[in-house]
Structures are given as structure tokens and as C-alpha cells.
Design an enzyme around this catalytic site. Structure first.
Site, PDB file in Angstrom:
ATOM      1  CG  HIS A  12      -2.200  -0.738   0.964  1.00  0.00           C
ATOM      2  ND1 HIS A  12      -3.161  -0.279   0.087  1.00  0.00           N
ATOM      3  CD2 HIS A  12      -2.661  -1.924   1.450  1.00  0.00           C
ATOM      4  CE1 HIS A  12      -4.168  -1.135   0.059  1.00  0.00           C
ATOM      5  NE2 HIS A  12      -3.892  -2.145   0.858  1.00  0.00           N
TER       6      HIS A  12
ATOM      7  CG  ASP B 208      -2.721   1.715   3.949  1.00  0.00           C
ATOM      8  OD1 ASP B 208      -2.633   2.701   3.181  1.00  0.00           O
ATOM      9  OD2 ASP B 208      -1.801   1.405   4.721  1.00  0.00           O
TER      10      ASP B 208
ATOM     11  CG  HIS C  20      12.952  -0.476 -25.563  1.00  0.00           C
ATOM     12  ND1 HIS C  20      13.803  -0.650 -24.506  1.00  0.00           N
ATOM     13  CD2 HIS C  20      11.737  -0.179 -25.027  1.00  0.00           C
ATOM     14  CE1 HIS C  20      13.151  -0.490 -23.367  1.00  0.00           C
ATOM     15  NE2 HIS C  20      11.889  -0.193 -23.661  1.00  0.00           N
TER      16      HIS C  20
ATOM     17  CE1 TYR D 247      -8.894   4.599 -14.668  1.00  0.00           C
ATOM     18  CE2 TYR D 247      -7.139   5.471 -13.289  1.00  0.00           C
ATOM     19  CZ  TYR D 247      -7.924   4.417 -13.695  1.00  0.00           C
ATOM     20  OH  TYR D 247      -7.751   3.177 -13.131  1.00  0.00           O
TER      21      TYR D 247
ATOM     22  CD  GLU E  94      -0.414   3.908  11.899  1.00  0.00           C
ATOM     23  OE1 GLU E  94      -0.797   2.886  11.284  1.00  0.00           O
ATOM     24  OE2 GLU E  94       0.075   3.881  13.041  1.00  0.00           O
TER      25      GLU E  94
END
Length: 398
Positions: free
Chosen positions: A101, A106, A241, A297, A372
Site C-alpha cells: 500500500h 489503506d 528501445h 482516466y 497515522e
């Protein structure tokens, strides 16, 4: 922090750590979605379901208030991880080798779980409807958001909200922006087909390497000469490449990259100009080409009315000094655009850095980590938005 939220913050952190230790890639979030489903099923008054195999929806239906509009709002958190081997110095490292994550999903899930728990326990003070969306596959096109939109998950929704962690902004801050929030992304793969030969006689060849190099340079002219500087996309060639021997001019060369654009017109025109440049240069050299587009997106566009709701809540929970007004959109991408295209939306950044955790590492970095304690502001944000839009006049925290 309010007493009610403080009582569950240890749970929020525990939920986040469990999800962090057990990351799953896009479209493979079976255990993650089961874990979230089972947790939500223990919260009172929620209707919990799985719109897809690896996503979760929880619906909190409040009362109907006769003298005012009853709003339906949606909160979204993504839950998938990345194919990255974790190197962060934490006690709860990923137990899944090569999966991490590293984008904060998370944390997104844990913050929304915290808000769902609080709001479910105050459901008698809620009017209208709140949908908690735990979305799969944000990291892999075509993305879980578009799949959920097709399932009808946004039908009847008045506003949709989301937070995304920002590893460089300090905890206690939330970044606010209306209008274009992040860019559209279109990737390209180009193959230049020439005529190979020995390096000692280049005049007998059509050198695809030289042609590809000329294309790479000229693609930047799209930015400087073809599109307005106010709407200029970012065009980057990221792969190149050609050949395998030092004395041989190869038969073909391959290059690829990405275009990041902020509005639909520039998005279309930049692709058109790229194809014209490739055709013009290859024609001039007598070579052929193939282009493969991987359209990604669209841009996320925040609605000012909805952002004003976010702004008001952030001022309440963080203070005006900790509300950061963002002037420019980022050129990263987000499949939240599938929601913002059809429902007035507000997606904002929440700061998760502090000196205590050391150096800040970017999203998608193997050493990415967060403070956190910053998660409390995300929980408060979602709860505050619910109070503002769907709450009883006495407020859900009374």
C-alpha cells in the site's frame, strides 16, 4: 479531537494496519473487501453489499425531513495496492511479497470506516442517505470507479466526496481546490519501421533509431508551439528501445510515453498533433509507423459548490491556517473522475507527514509511510460533511 472520534481512533489505526499488512492488487482485493464487509456488518443500521466481487457498499438511510431537501451523498475510499516491494521502516510491513500500500489506500479505507462507525451510531440524527463506497482497482485502467458507475451506484447521489493522502503536506492540513483537480492520462506506444543494415553503410538503410530520436525531440513542439501555455499538457517519452548489436542498424525502433492534459480540447488536440508529427517525420524518411493508444482516466473536476462544503468543514476541524488553497492541478491521475463526470464532486488532499516519521517519500515509493495520527482529521472531515449536508439541526456530535 472530539471524544466520540477519539474513542475509535485506536480502531481506525488497527484497521489501517491490518489492511496495510495484507495488500492486494487491483481486481484481486478479495480478502480486503471481505474484511471491510465483515467490519461494516457489525455497525448498526448499515445496509452492506458487494456491488462487484471486490468492492463494498454500505448505505445509511436516515429519516425523511418534510420541510427541506433530503440529500444523498457518497463518500469514496479506494482499497487496492501496488506491485511494489515495501522498504518502509514500520512494524506492520506488507506480508504479501512484491505488493504494498504505497499510495495510502489503506489509510483512505480506515478513515472512511471510522466515519461509517460514528455515523451509523448516530443514524437517528441523519436525514437523507449516505453511501460509503470502498472501491476496488483504482490503480488499474479501466478502473473500479467506472465499473461501479455502470452498476448504478451513483444513481440519485447529489454530491460525492473523497480524500487522498499527501505525503509532503503536514498532518493537520487539508488542501482544497475547485475546478480541475488532476489530469487526464493517455499513454502511447510508437513503432518506427525502417530498413536495417550494417552500421558501416547507413546510406543503404532507413535508420529507425534516428527517426525515433527526431520524433522524440519534435513532440515537445506540441507544448511550445501548438497549444496554449495556459492549457498545455505534459508530454513525456519514457521508453526507447532499438537494436541489439553495436554494428547493426536495426529494422525498427520502439518508443512510448504519456500525455497528461487538463481539459478535453487539449487532450484531443495533443493526440492529433502527435500523430501528425510521427507521420510527417516517417514520411520524410521513407519509413512506416504504428501507434497504439492506451486512453486512460479523464481529468477529475471538482464542483465549486461541493468544494465550498469541504472548505467550510476543513476550517472547522483544522482551522483556517491549516486549510491550504491549491492554485494549480496536479498532473497525476485518479479514476475518481468517473464519479466527478456525472455527480458534483469534491476530492481533496489530506496531509499525513510529520517530523516524527522522518523523510517524506512520494506516493508509489517503496519507503512511503504516513503519520497515522493524521487519520483523525480525515475521519472528522467525513463526519463533518455528513453533519453539514445530512445532519439534524442539533448536529451529530451533540
Amino acid at each position: 479531537m472530539k471524544t466520540m472520534e477519539m474513542a475509535i481512533m485506536n480502531q481506525v489505526i488497527s484497521w489501517r494496519r491490518h489492511i496495510h499488512e495484507n495488500p492486494e492488487l487491483s481486481y484481486q482485493e478479495h480478502n480486503t473487501s471481505d474484511y471491510i464487509y465483515n467490519l461494516l456488518s457489525t455497525f448498526p443500521g448499515l445496509e452492506v453489499s458487494k456491488p462487484t466481487e471486490t468492492s463494498v457498499l454500505a448505505v445509511l438511510r436516515g429519516s425523511k425531513k418534510a420541510d427541506q431537501k433530503n440529500y444523498t451523498i457518497a463518500f469514496r475510499a479506494d482499497i487496492d495496492a501496488l506491485p511494489i516491494q515495501e522498504e518502509a521502516d514500520v512494524d506492520f510491513k506488507s506480508k504479501n511479497p512484491g505488493v504494498m500500500h504505497a499510495c495510502g489506500h489503506d489509510a483512505h479505507a480506515a478513515m472512511l470506516l471510522g466515519a461509517a462507525k460514528i455515523l451509523s451510531e448516530k443514524r437517528e440524527e441523519i436525514f437523507g442517505e449516505i453511501r460509503f463506497i470502498f472501491q476496488h482497482a483504482e490503480e488499474s485502467y479501466p478502473g473500479g470507479a467506472s465499473e461501479l458507475v455502470k452498476s448504478g451506484i451513483m444513481e440519485g447521489v447529489d454530491y460525492v466526496f473523497a480524500l487522498h493522502v499527501s505525503p509532503y503536506e503536514r498532518k493537520g492540513t487539508i488542501c482544497i481546490k475547485d475546478g480541475v483537480f488532476c489530469a487526464a492520462a493517455d499513454d502511447f506506444e510508437i513503432k518506427i519501421i525502417g530498413h536495417g543494415g550494417h552500421a558501416s553503410t547507413p546510406e543503404l538503410t532507413i535508420d529507425p533509431l534516428i527517426i525515433a530520436a527526431e520524433i522524440t525531440t519534435n513532440l515537445q513542439h506540441i507544448i511550445s508551439r501548438k497549444l496554449s501555455a495556459l492549457k498545455a499538457p505534459v508530454i513525456s517519452v519514457t521508453t526507447f528501445h532499438a537494436g541489439s548489436a553495436l554494428n547493426v542498424i536495426p529494422e525498427y525502433a520502439e518508443l512510448g510515453g504519456t500525455i497528461r492534459s487538463l481539459d478535453g480540447d487539449s487532450r484531443v488536440k495533443s493526440r492529433e498533433y502527435l500523430e501528425k508529427i510521427v507521420k510527417g517525420i516517417t514520411d520524410a524518411h521513407g519509413a512506416n509507423y504504428e501507434i497504439n493508444w492506451l486512453l486512460g482516466y479523464p481529468a477529475v473536476v471538482n464542483n465549486k459548490t461541493v468544494v465550498d462544503i469541504s472548505r467550510e468543514i476543513v476550517e472547522e476541524i483544522c482551522g483556517k491556517d491549516n486549510l491550504i488553497n491549491v492554485e494549480h492541478p496536479m498532473f497525476g491521475t485518479e479514476d475518481f473522475s468517473a464519479y466527478s463526470e456525472i455527480v458534483p464532486a469534491s476530492m481533496q488532499f489530506i496531509g499525513v507527514h510529520s517530523d516524527e516519521i522522518g523523510k517524506a517519500y512520494p506516493l508509489h515509493h517503496p519507503k512511503f509511510k504516513i503519520d497515522e495520527s493524521a487519520l483523525q482529521y480525515g475521519v472528522e472531515y467525513f463526519v463533518g460533511v455528513a453533519k453539514k449536508v445530512c445532519g439534524h439541526k442539533i448536529g451529530i456530535n451533540k
